[in-house]
Scaffold this active site. Structure first.
Site, PDB file in Angstrom:
ATOM      1  N   ASP A   1       2.693  -0.361   0.861  1.00 30.06           N
ATOM      2  CA  ASP A   1       2.214   0.422  -0.078  1.00 30.06           C
ATOM      3  C   ASP A   1       1.572  -0.327  -1.382  1.00 30.06           C
ATOM      4  O   ASP A   1       2.370  -0.867  -2.208  1.00 30.06           O
ATOM      5  CB  ASP A   1       3.361   1.319  -0.720  1.00 30.06           C
ATOM      6  CG  ASP A   1       2.991   2.469  -1.583  1.00 30.06           C
ATOM      7  OD1 ASP A   1       3.321   3.733  -1.422  1.00 30.06           O
ATOM      8  OD2 ASP A   1       2.109   2.077  -2.472  1.00 30.06           O
TER       9      ASP A   1
ATOM     10  N   ARG B   1      -1.087  10.848  -3.244  1.00 24.85           N
ATOM     11  CA  ARG B   1      -0.943  11.439  -1.550  1.00 24.85           C
ATOM     12  C   ARG B   1       0.361  12.297  -1.540  1.00 24.85           C
ATOM     13  O   ARG B   1       1.437  11.501  -1.488  1.00 24.85           O
ATOM     14  CB  ARG B   1      -1.068  10.340  -0.742  1.00 24.85           C
ATOM     15  CG  ARG B   1      -1.702  10.843   0.461  1.00 24.85           C
ATOM     16  CD  ARG B   1      -1.968   9.289   1.547  1.00 24.85           C
ATOM     17  NE  ARG B   1      -0.679   8.868   1.742  1.00 24.85           N
ATOM     18  CZ  ARG B   1      -0.371   8.451   3.015  1.00 24.85           C
ATOM     19  NH1 ARG B   1      -1.358   7.933   3.791  1.00 24.85           N
ATOM     20  NH2 ARG B   1       0.530   7.505   3.180  1.00 24.85           N
TER      21      ARG B   1
ATOM     22  N   ASP C   1       2.909   0.275  -4.926  1.00 22.21           N
ATOM     23  CA  ASP C   1       4.170  -0.086  -4.959  1.00 22.21           C
ATOM     24  C   ASP C   1       4.049  -1.844  -5.041  1.00 22.21           C
ATOM     25  O   ASP C   1       4.818  -2.262  -5.777  1.00 22.21           O
ATOM     26  CB  ASP C   1       5.230   0.246  -3.966  1.00 22.21           C
ATOM     27  CG  ASP C   1       5.396   1.426  -4.225  1.00 22.21           C
ATOM     28  OD1 ASP C   1       5.370   2.179  -5.497  1.00 22.21           O
ATOM     29  OD2 ASP C   1       5.869   2.291  -3.328  1.00 22.21           O
TER      30      ASP C   1
ATOM     31  N   THR D   1       2.297  16.393   3.133  1.00 23.45           N
ATOM     32  CA  THR D   1       1.072  17.158   3.991  1.00 23.45           C
ATOM     33  C   THR D   1      -0.010  15.928   4.179  1.00 23.45           C
ATOM     34  O   THR D   1      -0.904  16.051   4.797  1.00 23.45           O
ATOM     35  CB  THR D   1       0.432  18.001   3.015  1.00 23.45           C
ATOM     36  OG1 THR D   1       0.075  17.498   1.830  1.00 23.45           O
ATOM     37  CG2 THR D   1       1.578  19.022   2.708  1.00 23.45           C
TER      38      THR D   1
HETATM   39  O1  LIG Z   1      -6.308   7.694   2.818  1.00 23.83           O
HETATM   40  P1  LIG Z   1      -5.108   8.354   2.334  1.00 23.83           P
HETATM   41  O2  LIG Z   1      -4.114   8.810   3.401  1.00 23.83           O
HETATM   42  O3  LIG Z   1      -5.339   9.314   1.325  1.00 23.83           O
HETATM   43  O4  LIG Z   1      -4.087   7.121   1.806  1.00 23.83           O
HETATM   44  C1  LIG Z   1      -4.686   6.276   0.624  1.00 23.83           C
HETATM   45  C2  LIG Z   1      -4.142   6.652  -0.750  1.00 23.83           C
HETATM   46  O5  LIG Z   1      -2.730   6.307  -0.667  1.00 23.83           O
HETATM   47  C3  LIG Z   1      -2.415   5.249  -1.696  1.00 23.83           C
HETATM   48  O6  LIG Z   1      -2.273   5.927  -2.972  1.00 23.83           O
HETATM   49  P2  LIG Z   1      -0.815   6.613  -3.402  1.00 23.83           P
HETATM   50  O7  LIG Z   1      -1.110   8.065  -3.186  1.00 23.83           O
HETATM   51  O8  LIG Z   1       0.140   6.165  -2.565  1.00 23.83           O
HETATM   52  O9  LIG Z   1      -0.882   6.606  -4.923  1.00 23.83           O
HETATM   53  P3  LIG Z   1      -0.501   5.349  -5.907  1.00 23.83           P
HETATM   54  O10 LIG Z   1      -1.936   4.752  -5.876  1.00 23.83           O
HETATM   55  O11 LIG Z   1      -0.301   6.159  -7.080  1.00 23.83           O
HETATM   56  O12 LIG Z   1       0.586   4.766  -5.401  1.00 23.83           O
HETATM   57  C4  LIG Z   1      -3.604   4.450  -1.753  1.00 23.83           C
HETATM   58  O13 LIG Z   1      -3.835   3.792  -3.082  1.00 23.83           O
HETATM   59  C5  LIG Z   1      -4.866   5.494  -1.681  1.00 23.83           C
HETATM   60  O14 LIG Z   1      -5.118   6.280  -2.908  1.00 23.83           O
HETATM   61  O1  LIG Z   2      -1.077   2.328   4.354  1.00 25.66           O
HETATM   62  C1  LIG Z   2      -1.183   2.776   3.209  1.00 25.66           C
HETATM   63  C2  LIG Z   2      -1.359   4.112   3.225  1.00 25.66           C
HETATM   64  C3  LIG Z   2      -1.517   4.643   2.118  1.00 25.66           C
HETATM   65  N1  LIG Z   2      -1.170   4.065   0.907  1.00 25.66           N
HETATM   66  C4  LIG Z   2      -0.941   2.809   0.769  1.00 25.66           C
HETATM   67  O2  LIG Z   2      -0.576   2.290  -0.262  1.00 25.66           O
HETATM   68  N2  LIG Z   2      -0.780   2.163   2.162  1.00 25.66           N
HETATM   69 MG   LIG Z   3       0.936   4.454  -3.529  1.00 29.16          MG
END
Ligand SMILES: O=P(O)(O)OC[C@H]1O[C@H](OP(=O)(O)OP(=O)(O)O)[C@H](O)[C@@H]1O
Ligand SMILES: O=c1cc[nH]c(=O)[nH]1
Ligand SMILES: [Mg+2]
Length: 210
Positions: free
Chosen positions: A201, A105, A204, A109
């Site tokens: 997150d 994400r 993380d 944006t």
């Molecule tokens: O509904 P959205 O607003 O799109 O957000 C949710 C997304 O954000 C997080 O991933 P992230 O982009 O942080 O990637 P990661 O899993 O690599 O940490 C989560 O695991 C989802 O994939």
């Molecule tokens: O709350 C949130 C939103 C996006 N991605 C996450 O991991 N947590």
């Molecule tokens: Mg993430």
């Protein structure tokens, strides 16, 4: 609220999710909890999966009995946090195939950016469970299912740990045919697109990167 949302209210699921939400839960505990929760979620997700009758023999006599065809199930993990669900779900559905959808994400944006996509062959005869702990704005989930639909799977369902009304609406507007399974629908999103109260997150917290 969209209609095709299954809220998983089982006390074991709710209890473990509460522990995961706590900010003082360690990475080790968070990972163990997501593992335990995955197996419980898999139980709910497969409740109405197609079955077939096969001939077996008990020690006493032959009988017809029902089995699920695990190989027809694809666990499609949205990287990277979706991987947290894999081990626990594979424990319950050991024959499942695993696909990966690399998305992150963009923090500015909040749009999803694809960097990887790999699914098993013959998707038209497979039932896909899309895995991502967080359905926040819904942009990642929509992009993942957009891409997945190009492979023409037999069915798709989506599972997360926490979502919110905005994310569910966005997802349902784009994919009204895809049911969402979740233990929690939280209040909403903050200015950074994080679910509140949420659990932070997920990536993380699973991988200890912050
Ligand atoms: O509904 P959205 O607003 O799109 O957000 C949710 C997304 O954000 C997080 O991933 P992230 O982009 O942080 O990637 P990661 O899993 O690599 O940490 C989560 O695991 C989802 O994939
Ligand atoms: O709350 C949130 C939103 C996006 N991605 C996450 O991991 N947590
Ligand atoms: Mg993430």
């Amino acid at each position: 609220m969209p209609r095709d949302v299954h809220v998983i209210t089982h006390p074991l699921v709710q209890h473990k999710l509460t522990l995961m939400r706590r900010k003082d839960t360690s990475t080790k505990s968070f990972r163990e909890l997501v593992h335990e929760l995955s197996a419980l979620l898999a139980y709910e997700l497969t409740r109405d999966m197609p079955m077939q009758e096969i001939d077996i023999e008990t020690p006493l006599e032959p009988m017809k009995s029902r089995v699920i065809d695990g190989k027809k199930i694809v666990l499609a993990s949205i990287l990277r946090a979706g991987n947290g669900f894999l081990d626990g779900m594979l424990q319950v559905i050991p024959g499942a195939r695993v696909g990966h959808i690399g998305l992150y994400r963009d923090p500015a944006t909040l749009q999803a950016v694809e960097y990887y996509f790999k699914m098993p062959q013959d998707m038209h005869e497979r039932d896909v469970i899309v895995l991502d702990p967080m359905l926040a704005t819904g942009n990642s989930a929509v992009a993942a299912v957009d891409r997945l639909k190009k492979t023409h799977p037999r069915s798709i369902r989506f599972v997360c740990l926490v979502t919110c009304p905005e994310g569910l609406q966005t997802f349902h507007d784009a994919h009204p045919d895809v049911p969402v399974y979740t233990p929690a629908i939280d209040r909403g999103l903050n200015d950074h697109g994080y679910i509140v109260p949420g659990l932070g997150d997920a990536g993380d917290r699973i991988f200890g990167t912050k």
